[in-house]
Scaffold this motif. Structure first.
Motif, PDB file in Angstrom:
ATOM      1  N   ASN A 240       0.877  -1.178   0.000  1.00  0.00           N
ATOM      2  CA  ASN A 240       0.000   0.000   0.000  1.00  0.00           C
ATOM      3  C   ASN A 240       0.918   1.232   0.000  1.00  0.00           C
ATOM      4  N   ARG A 241       1.105   1.787  -1.202  1.00  0.00           N
ATOM      5  CA  ARG A 241       2.128   2.843  -1.359  1.00  0.00           C
ATOM      6  C   ARG A 241       1.779   4.104  -0.575  1.00  0.00           C
ATOM      7  N   ARG A 242       0.479   4.418  -0.530  1.00  0.00           N
ATOM      8  CA  ARG A 242       0.091   5.623   0.194  1.00  0.00           C
ATOM      9  C   ARG A 242       0.430   5.491   1.676  1.00  0.00           C
ATOM     10  N   ALA A 243       0.161   4.289   2.207  1.00  0.00           N
ATOM     11  CA  ALA A 243       0.425   4.073   3.637  1.00  0.00           C
ATOM     12  C   ALA A 243       1.919   4.157   3.934  1.00  0.00           C
ATOM     13  N   VAL A 244       2.732   3.629   3.039  1.00  0.00           N
ATOM     14  CA  VAL A 244       4.172   3.647   3.312  1.00  0.00           C
ATOM     15  C   VAL A 244       4.703   5.081   3.206  1.00  0.00           C
ATOM     16  N   ALA A 268      10.348  -5.831  -0.760  1.00  0.00           N
ATOM     17  CA  ALA A 268       9.425  -5.068  -1.601  1.00  0.00           C
ATOM     18  C   ALA A 268       9.531  -5.554  -3.034  1.00  0.00           C
ATOM     19  N   THR A 269       8.486  -5.309  -3.804  1.00  0.00           N
ATOM     20  CA  THR A 269       8.540  -5.667  -5.220  1.00  0.00           C
ATOM     21  C   THR A 269       9.465  -4.683  -5.952  1.00  0.00           C
ATOM     22  N   LEU A 270      10.067  -5.180  -7.029  1.00  0.00           N
ATOM     23  CA  LEU A 270      11.097  -4.393  -7.718  1.00  0.00           C
ATOM     24  C   LEU A 270      10.528  -3.119  -8.355  1.00  0.00           C
ATOM     25  N   ASN A 271       9.209  -3.072  -8.543  1.00  0.00           N
ATOM     26  CA  ASN A 271       8.641  -1.842  -9.116  1.00  0.00           C
ATOM     27  C   ASN A 271       8.737  -0.655  -8.143  1.00  0.00           C
ATOM     28  N   ILE A 272       9.303  -0.887  -6.974  1.00  0.00           N
ATOM     29  CA  ILE A 272       9.637   0.230  -6.074  1.00  0.00           C
ATOM     30  C   ILE A 272      10.599   1.189  -6.794  1.00  0.00           C
ATOM     31  N   ALA A 273      11.325   0.659  -7.783  1.00  0.00           N
ATOM     32  CA  ALA A 273      12.286   1.499  -8.534  1.00  0.00           C
ATOM     33  C   ALA A 273      11.569   2.635  -9.271  1.00  0.00           C
ATOM     34  N   LYS A 274      10.263   2.485  -9.473  1.00  0.00           N
ATOM     35  CA  LYS A 274       9.511   3.551 -10.165  1.00  0.00           C
ATOM     36  C   LYS A 274       9.016   4.621  -9.208  1.00  0.00           C
ATOM     37  N   ARG A 275       9.358   4.513  -7.944  1.00  0.00           N
ATOM     38  CA  ARG A 275       8.824   5.425  -6.928  1.00  0.00           C
ATOM     39  C   ARG A 275       9.936   6.211  -6.245  1.00  0.00           C
ATOM     40  N   PRO A 276      10.485   7.218  -6.921  1.00  0.00           N
ATOM     41  CA  PRO A 276      11.598   7.962  -6.310  1.00  0.00           C
ATOM     42  C   PRO A 276      11.212   8.621  -4.995  1.00  0.00           C
ATOM     43  N   GLU A 277       9.929   8.995  -4.862  1.00  0.00           N
ATOM     44  CA  GLU A 277       9.540   9.675  -3.616  1.00  0.00           C
ATOM     45  C   GLU A 277       9.633   8.713  -2.423  1.00  0.00           C
ATOM     46  N   ILE A 278       9.338   7.420  -2.668  1.00  0.00           N
ATOM     47  CA  ILE A 278       9.480   6.422  -1.600  1.00  0.00           C
ATOM     48  C   ILE A 278      10.965   6.137  -1.349  1.00  0.00           C
ATOM     49  N   LEU A 279      11.719   5.978  -2.430  1.00  0.00           N
ATOM     50  CA  LEU A 279      13.142   5.656  -2.286  1.00  0.00           C
ATOM     51  C   LEU A 279      13.892   6.758  -1.543  1.00  0.00           C
TER      52      LEU A 279
END
Ligand code: SF4
Length: 529
Positions: A240-244, A268-279
């Protein structure tokens, strides 16, 4: 969570079973530490211990640290056990020991929730998560602790919301004897990879704790002696990206307030690479490692196993992106897929060279109950019950060829030269991108300094003096020591020692090729005091 009150007091012995040795639990590293004996604290059983009704006494034994004794069983009225499929034999063994003393036994956790029929001897089975079945179990035990005539199966229909979970009972365990601390923020995963039992067991809509619960748990762990790394055991940290995104600023703030007392890791799933704000926030919160189930570099295989989300960015590019935020990638790889060919082993070795991922768990495919893979193979008559095999799957390629490919990959991927070269790559391309917190009083405690010095001495003795790979070790280690980079010297050397040693056993056929295999592997050393 409101504790039940007014129930007759009981004495509960919680016993967590020993793990079979495995590649991913670092047993060979323990003798190089200052007394680590187990991998991670057992979250589920610690949660149950915290949820016991008011006035109930509890003793907590993790048999990875010490075995439950006659005195423990005689003291108890009830024995609670929890565990995963890989601990099945040990789970049943605890039940038999408890029954020898006439104690009533109750089993909960992921394995029994998926496969109640694995555990015919337990008196109570608790199926599912914390909830109405748990309340029911406590009430029954308060009323009567004699063993029921026949097995009672209690199933949770109404789960307790995770925001109502009590803080796990970390005060009952010696946290410093664990290789890693553990914490859970969410449960469940929105994807449905064919081989995975998480969506079937915990659902596709992740359930969540509040950020305040997470930071309170961290406070409690630190107060009970934790230092080093804390692993988020969530099935998929970005389920749940919003929660994280809501959680991470709290973790950043907690680290600032606590002098960066711990480092974080997660899955985490590798598509985390598409989320610079999370990284970026993970970088700021001092996350150092992310386990990504890459499974295979073959796009056709990913499609066949319904793991297309791994292809949302090219895999190597995704790994590089994570590295650019200081995040070292750890990866799972599977052999024995229907899409495998004679070239699959070489493809995996090429991928390891290109990605420069130091730690990849390479496993044979195993069909777990409650997965689409299990259902498909059962329909095709391709499930094999034979504990002499490393997998329960009837592969399309000959079994011996698949196992031989696994041994070859392990032997060639984990030579000391390759291992240290991959760590050297991380030193040059990943670690410089991390934050470098100052030596705060929370990091430079007397206990931590003593711990570091003990580990340095043991690493030098075991790897640098007695190790038969000492030439490669010093080539890597000496520049680290010269640069005063003690943290990296310790962390890389510990992990490398385990992986090199385990892989040698694997390539010579002394270790099993599946994390889930029933076949016994080589016994591993007990941690030195
Ligand atoms: S992404 Fe991971 S946790 Fe989610 S279903 Fe796939 S393997 Fe399981």
């Amino acid at each position: 969570m409101k504790k039940q009150t007014g129930l007759a007091p009981r004495r509960i012995l919680c016993v967590f079973p020993k793990y079979s040795p495995s590649f991913g639990t670092f047993e060979y590293a323990y003798p190089l530490t200052d007394g680590v004996k187990a991998f991670m604290p057992p979250q589920g059983l610690l949660l149950i211990a915290a949820a016991l009704p008011d006035g109930w006494s509890v003793r907590f034994i993790d048999e990875n640290i010490r075995a439950a004794t006659v005195d423990d069983f005689e003291w108890a009225e009830v024995v609670f056990v929890s565990g995963m499929h890989i601990q099945r034999k040990q789970i049943n063994d605890i039940c038999r020991r408890a029954h020898r003393y006439g104690r009533v036994t109750a089993l909960g956790g992921p394995s029994v929730s998926a496969c109640p029929d694995y555990y015919p001897e337990f008196d109570y089975l608790h199926i599912g998560e914390l909830g109405d079945a748990t309340d029911d179990l406590f009430k029954r035990l308060a009323g009567d602790v004699s063993r029921p005539q026949k097995q009672m199966v209690l199933t949770t229909h109404e789960r307790l919301a995770m925001v109502e979970f009590p803080l796990p009972a970390y005060e009952l365990i010696p946290l410093r004897k664990y290789f890693l601390g553990s914490i859970q923020f969410s449960s469940g995963c929105p994807y449905q990879c064919e081989f995975c039992d998480i969506p079937g067991l915990y659902g596709r809509n992740p359930r969540l704790k509040s950020p305040q619960q997470v930071t309170a748990e961290l406070d409690k762990m630190v107060a009970n002696g934790l230092s080093g790394a804390v692993y988020f055991v969530d099935d998929n940290f970005i389920g749940n990206r919003r929660a994280v995104l809501e959680l991470l600023p709290h973790l950043v703030e907690w680290q600032e307030r606590n002098g960066y007392a711990v480092q974080f890791a997660c899955e985490a799933t590798l598509n985390i690479a598409k989320r610079p704000e999370i990284l970026q926030l993970m970088h700021d919160a001092f996350f150092l490692t992310v386990f990504c189930g890459i499974e295979t570099p073959d796009p056709n295989a990913l499609k066949a196993m319904s793991k297309e989300h791994n292809m949302m960015v090219p895999i190597l590019e995704g790994v590089k992106t994570l590295n650019s935020y200081g995040l070292e990638v750890v990866s799972g790889i599977i052999l024995g897929l229907d899409t495998d060919t004679d070239e699959s082993g070489e493809g995996i070795l090429d991928f390891i060279d290109q990605s420069q991922i130091p730690l990849l768990t390479i496993n044979l495919l195993q069909a777990l109950p409650k997965t689409p893979l299990w259902d498909r193979l059962a329909r095709a008559g391709r499930l094999i019950e034979n504990t002499d095999r490393d997998s329960n799957v009837d592969f399309l390629l000959p079994y011996e060829q698949v196992v031989e490919t696994w041994r070859d990959c392990m032997g060639r991927a984990y030579t000391p030269e390759k291992m240290f070269a991959r760590f050297q790559h991380q030193i040059e391309h990943t670690y410089p991108n991390r934050i470098h917190p100052p030596p705060t009083k929370q990091r430079l405690t007397t206990a931590n300094i003593k711990r570091g010095l003990t580990m340095m001495a043991k690493i030098i003795w075991h790897a640098g003096v007695r190790g038969d790979y000492r030439r490669e070790f010093w080539k890597f280690a000496w520049p680290r020591l010269k640069a005063g980079d003690v943290e990296r010297f310790i962390s890389c050397s510990l992990v490398a020692h385990h992986l090199i040693t385990f892989a040698r056993g694997a390539s010579s056929g002394r270790q099993t090729a599946s994390y889930y295999s029933d076949k016994p592997g080589e016994p591993l050393p007990q941690a030195a005091e």
